[in-house]
Design an enzyme around this catalytic site. Structure first.
Site, PDB file in Angstrom:
ATOM      1  N   LYS A  13       0.843  -1.217   0.000  1.00 39.73           N
ATOM      2  CA  LYS A  13       0.000   0.000   0.000  1.00 39.73           C
ATOM      3  C   LYS A  13       0.868   1.253   0.000  1.00 39.73           C
ATOM      4  O   LYS A  13       0.651   2.182  -0.764  1.00 39.73           O
ATOM      5  CB  LYS A  13      -0.910   0.055   1.254  1.00 39.73           C
ATOM      6  CG  LYS A  13      -1.841  -1.109   1.415  1.00 39.73           C
ATOM      7  CD  LYS A  13      -2.701  -0.963   2.651  1.00 39.73           C
ATOM      8  CE  LYS A  13      -1.936  -1.001   3.980  1.00 39.73           C
ATOM      9  NZ  LYS A  13      -1.245  -2.268   4.242  1.00 39.73           N
ATOM     10  N   ARG A  88      -9.425   1.442   8.437  1.00 34.58           N
ATOM     11  CA  ARG A  88      -9.017   0.077   8.743  1.00 34.58           C
ATOM     12  C   ARG A  88     -10.104  -0.687   9.462  1.00 34.58           C
ATOM     13  O   ARG A  88      -9.913  -1.863   9.784  1.00 34.58           O
ATOM     14  CB  ARG A  88      -7.828   0.146   9.684  1.00 34.58           C
ATOM     15  CG  ARG A  88      -6.542  -0.221   9.055  1.00 34.58           C
ATOM     16  CD  ARG A  88      -5.543  -0.216  10.171  1.00 34.58           C
ATOM     17  NE  ARG A  88      -4.425  -1.004   9.852  1.00 34.58           N
ATOM     18  CZ  ARG A  88      -3.362  -0.527   9.208  1.00 34.58           C
ATOM     19  NH1 ARG A  88      -3.319   0.712   8.831  1.00 34.58           N
ATOM     20  NH2 ARG A  88      -2.362  -1.323   8.977  1.00 34.58           N
ATOM     21  N   ARG A 127      11.917  -5.861   4.717  1.00 30.82           N
ATOM     22  CA  ARG A 127      11.669  -4.421   4.601  1.00 30.82           C
ATOM     23  C   ARG A 127      12.590  -3.645   5.534  1.00 30.82           C
ATOM     24  O   ARG A 127      12.855  -4.057   6.659  1.00 30.82           O
ATOM     25  CB  ARG A 127      10.218  -4.111   4.972  1.00 30.82           C
ATOM     26  CG  ARG A 127       9.987  -2.604   5.016  1.00 30.82           C
ATOM     27  CD  ARG A 127       8.547  -2.227   5.023  1.00 30.82           C
ATOM     28  NE  ARG A 127       7.829  -2.796   6.153  1.00 30.82           N
ATOM     29  CZ  ARG A 127       6.531  -2.655   6.313  1.00 30.82           C
ATOM     30  NH1 ARG A 127       5.818  -2.013   5.418  1.00 30.82           N
ATOM     31  NH2 ARG A 127       5.940  -3.195   7.356  1.00 30.82           N
ATOM     32  N   ARG A 160      11.268  -2.298  11.218  1.00 30.98           N
ATOM     33  CA  ARG A 160      10.220  -1.769  12.101  1.00 30.98           C
ATOM     34  C   ARG A 160       9.949  -2.724  13.257  1.00 30.98           C
ATOM     35  O   ARG A 160       9.996  -3.931  13.088  1.00 30.98           O
ATOM     36  CB  ARG A 160       8.925  -1.571  11.294  1.00 30.98           C
ATOM     37  CG  ARG A 160       8.804  -0.180  10.728  1.00 30.98           C
ATOM     38  CD  ARG A 160       7.682  -0.036   9.733  1.00 30.98           C
ATOM     39  NE  ARG A 160       6.408  -0.629  10.122  1.00 30.98           N
ATOM     40  CZ  ARG A 160       5.322  -0.577   9.349  1.00 30.98           C
ATOM     41  NH1 ARG A 160       5.360   0.034   8.175  1.00 30.98           N
ATOM     42  NH2 ARG A 160       4.205  -1.133   9.744  1.00 30.98           N
ATOM     43  N   ARG A 171      -0.787  -9.107  13.074  1.00 32.39           N
ATOM     44  CA  ARG A 171      -1.305  -8.052  12.191  1.00 32.39           C
ATOM     45  C   ARG A 171      -2.157  -8.655  11.076  1.00 32.39           C
ATOM     46  O   ARG A 171      -3.164  -8.077  10.683  1.00 32.39           O
ATOM     47  CB  ARG A 171      -0.141  -7.236  11.597  1.00 32.39           C
ATOM     48  CG  ARG A 171       0.493  -6.317  12.633  1.00 32.39           C
ATOM     49  CD  ARG A 171       1.859  -5.823  12.221  1.00 32.39           C
ATOM     50  NE  ARG A 171       1.853  -5.012  11.034  1.00 32.39           N
ATOM     51  CZ  ARG A 171       2.940  -4.746  10.314  1.00 32.39           C
ATOM     52  NH1 ARG A 171       4.120  -5.233  10.680  1.00 32.39           N
ATOM     53  NH2 ARG A 171       2.853  -3.992   9.258  1.00 32.39           N
TER      54      ARG A 171
HETATM   55  P1  AP5 Z   1       4.938  -1.650   1.835  1.00 27.78           P
HETATM   56  O1  AP5 Z   1       4.621  -0.796   0.670  1.00 27.78           O
HETATM   57  O2  AP5 Z   1       5.753  -1.090   2.937  1.00 27.78           O
HETATM   58  O3  AP5 Z   1       3.580  -2.339   2.360  1.00 27.78           O
HETATM   59  P2  AP5 Z   1       2.364  -1.748   3.187  1.00 27.78           P
HETATM   60  O4  AP5 Z   1       1.134  -2.360   2.602  1.00 27.78           O
HETATM   61  O5  AP5 Z   1       2.442  -0.255   3.262  1.00 27.78           O
HETATM   62  O6  AP5 Z   1       2.676  -2.446   4.574  1.00 27.78           O
HETATM   63  P3  AP5 Z   1       2.622  -1.866   6.061  1.00 27.78           P
HETATM   64  O7  AP5 Z   1       3.345  -2.849   6.923  1.00 27.78           O
HETATM   65  O8  AP5 Z   1       3.075  -0.449   6.082  1.00 27.78           O
HETATM   66  O9  AP5 Z   1       1.133  -1.968   6.309  1.00 27.78           O
HETATM   67  P4  AP5 Z   1       0.432  -1.944   7.648  1.00 27.78           P
HETATM   68  O10 AP5 Z   1      -0.920  -1.770   7.113  1.00 27.78           O
HETATM   69  O11 AP5 Z   1       0.605  -3.087   8.517  1.00 27.78           O
HETATM   70  O12 AP5 Z   1       1.201  -0.770   8.424  1.00 27.78           O
HETATM   71  P5  AP5 Z   1       0.814   0.702   8.788  1.00 27.78           P
HETATM   72  O13 AP5 Z   1       2.037   1.517   8.828  1.00 27.78           O
HETATM   73  O14 AP5 Z   1      -0.324   1.172   7.932  1.00 27.78           O
HETATM   74  O15 AP5 Z   1       5.634  -2.985   1.275  1.00 27.78           O
HETATM   75  C1  AP5 Z   1       6.091  -3.997   2.164  1.00 27.78           C
HETATM   76  C2  AP5 Z   1       7.474  -4.515   1.703  1.00 27.78           C
HETATM   77  O16 AP5 Z   1       7.325  -5.203   0.471  1.00 27.78           O
HETATM   78  C3  AP5 Z   1       8.488  -3.381   1.447  1.00 27.78           C
HETATM   79  O17 AP5 Z   1       9.762  -3.807   1.825  1.00 27.78           O
HETATM   80  C4  AP5 Z   1       8.408  -3.169  -0.069  1.00 27.78           C
HETATM   81  O18 AP5 Z   1       9.610  -2.661  -0.562  1.00 27.78           O
HETATM   82  C5  AP5 Z   1       8.096  -4.570  -0.568  1.00 27.78           C
HETATM   83  N1  AP5 Z   1       7.240  -4.561  -1.756  1.00 27.78           N
HETATM   84  C6  AP5 Z   1       6.192  -3.710  -2.029  1.00 27.78           C
HETATM   85  N2  AP5 Z   1       5.616  -4.023  -3.210  1.00 27.78           N
HETATM   86  C7  AP5 Z   1       6.303  -5.105  -3.693  1.00 27.78           C
HETATM   87  C8  AP5 Z   1       6.162  -5.925  -4.874  1.00 27.78           C
HETATM   88  N3  AP5 Z   1       5.218  -5.682  -5.793  1.00 27.78           N
HETATM   89  N4  AP5 Z   1       7.015  -6.968  -5.001  1.00 27.78           N
HETATM   90  C9  AP5 Z   1       7.983  -7.210  -4.062  1.00 27.78           C
HETATM   91  N5  AP5 Z   1       8.165  -6.487  -2.930  1.00 27.78           N
HETATM   92  C10 AP5 Z   1       7.324  -5.448  -2.748  1.00 27.78           C
HETATM   93  O19 AP5 Z   1       0.258   0.508  10.268  1.00 27.78           O
HETATM   94  C11 AP5 Z   1       1.089   0.090  11.334  1.00 27.78           C
HETATM   95  C12 AP5 Z   1       0.292   0.021  12.616  1.00 27.78           C
HETATM   96  O20 AP5 Z   1      -0.225   1.338  12.938  1.00 27.78           O
HETATM   97  C13 AP5 Z   1      -0.934  -0.888  12.570  1.00 27.78           C
HETATM   98  O21 AP5 Z   1      -0.602  -2.216  12.867  1.00 27.78           O
HETATM   99  C14 AP5 Z   1      -1.793  -0.224  13.665  1.00 27.78           C
HETATM  100  O22 AP5 Z   1      -1.358  -0.600  14.954  1.00 27.78           O
HETATM  101  C15 AP5 Z   1      -1.514   1.251  13.496  1.00 27.78           C
HETATM  102  N6  AP5 Z   1      -2.475   1.918  12.597  1.00 27.78           N
HETATM  103  C16 AP5 Z   1      -2.191   2.531  11.409  1.00 27.78           C
HETATM  104  N7  AP5 Z   1      -3.304   3.015  10.843  1.00 27.78           N
HETATM  105  C17 AP5 Z   1      -4.325   2.704  11.678  1.00 27.78           C
HETATM  106  C18 AP5 Z   1      -5.730   2.913  11.632  1.00 27.78           C
HETATM  107  N8  AP5 Z   1      -6.324   3.524  10.580  1.00 27.78           N
HETATM  108  N9  AP5 Z   1      -6.476   2.463  12.670  1.00 27.78           N
HETATM  109  C19 AP5 Z   1      -5.903   1.830  13.708  1.00 27.78           C
HETATM  110  N10 AP5 Z   1      -4.584   1.580  13.810  1.00 27.78           N
HETATM  111  C20 AP5 Z   1      -3.798   2.018  12.798  1.00 27.78           C
HETATM  112 MG    MG Z   2       2.817   1.098   4.866  1.00 32.79          MG
END
Ligand code: AP5
Ligand code: MG
Length: 218
Positions: A13, A88, A127, A160, A171
């Site tokens: 994402k 979410r 990552r 992270r 997660r």
């Molecule tokens: P990346 O692009 O980093 O993936 P992502 O979908 O952004 O993954 P996240 O871990 O950031 O998602 P998340 O939803 O768990 O975390 P968030 O920060 O939102 O890609 C992942 C890896 O794969 C990278 O190394 C990339 O280079 C590689 N990659 C990408 N595309 C690729 C491809 N096509 N092929 C190969 N490799 C590829 O949230 C973290 C925490 O914050 C949550 O757990 C929660 O506690 C809290 N939080 C955040 N938002 C909310 C909310 N709205 N409500 C409640 N809690 C929240």
């Molecule tokens: Mg992300």
């Protein structure tokens, strides 16, 4: 243009949201990045959010919703934005929907980046993230020019805290229980589009650009 990125943790994402934001010149808004910046700066919000994030749980809606609504009310969001990691939960989606309806507005597309659970754990362990500017790398797929150093701002790259395999499993469970229902929510509104997130990231992006072209965006 108002876009929501949906998908499991690690689906890509953030990677795709940054590419969309660059191409269409709209802000990329990641609630996860906002929380991580607050943790890094030791704010009260950061300390509260960390309790949940470190366990792979969601931060409570009351905290998250206010931050997001404040952010999208900023002047740079006038021409749209790409939301990454919000909503979410169904209650978060309903609050956003209500706020947009009050402005006579709506989400244009919810783009679901589809990646099976099996691929996720491997991606997360590779990552590396920059906690200063939010850039992400992958040690195999997108390595930084110098190992462990951010290409964009020169700060150190880290694994992270929530990318440890046990936490990633939590997660994923939380995603299936609380976030996946949003796929039906946005499908019912006619704005859901799904792309295959397992292919090369440039091909994922090309598929997204085709979807946005249909809506008259170049
Ligand atoms: P990346 O692009 O980093 O993936 P992502 O979908 O952004 O993954 P996240 O871990 O950031 O998602 P998340 O939803 O768990 O975390 P968030 O920060 O939102 O890609 C992942 C890896 O794969 C990278 O190394 C990339 O280079 C590689 N990659 C990408 N595309 C690729 C491809 N096509 N092929 C190969 N490799 C590829 O949230 C973290 C925490 O914050 C949550 O757990 C929660 O506690 C809290 N939080 C955040 N938002 C909310 C909310 N709205 N409500 C409640 N809690 C929240
Ligand atoms: Mg992300």
């Amino acid at each position: 243009m108002k876009i929501i990125m949906l998908g499991a943790p690690g689906a890509g994402k953030g990677t795709q949201a940054k590419m969309i934001a660059d191409k269409y010149q709209i802000p990329h808004i990641s609630t996860g990045d906002i929380f991580r910046a607050n943790i890094k700066n030791g704010t009260e919000l950061g300390m509260e959010a960390k309790k949940y994030m470190d366990q792979g749980l969601l931060v409570p809606d009351e905290l998250t919703v206010k931050i997001l609504l404040d952010r999208v009310a900023q002047p740079d969001c006038e021409n749209g934005y790409v939301l990454d990691g919000f909503p979410r939960t169904i209650p978060q989606a309903e609050v956003l929907d209500k706020a947009l309806v009050e402005l006579g507005d709506a989400i244009d597309y919810a783009i679901n980046v589809d990646v099976p659970d099996e691929n996720i754990i491997n991606r997360m362990s590779g990552r590396r993230a920059c906690l200063s500017c939010g850039a992400t790398y992958h040690i195999v797929h997108i390595p930084p020019k110098t190992e462990g150093v951010c290409d964009k701002c020169g700060q150190p790259l880290v694994l992270r805290d929530d990318d440890k395999p046990e936490t990633v499993k939590n997660r994923l469970n939380v995603y299936h229980e609380q976030t996946q229902p949003l796929i039906d929510f946005y499908s019912a509104k006619g704005v859901l589009r799904t792309v295959d997130g397992t292919v090369d990231m440039q091909d994922v992006f090309n598929a997204i650009v085709e979807i946005l072209k249909d809506a008259g965006n170049n």
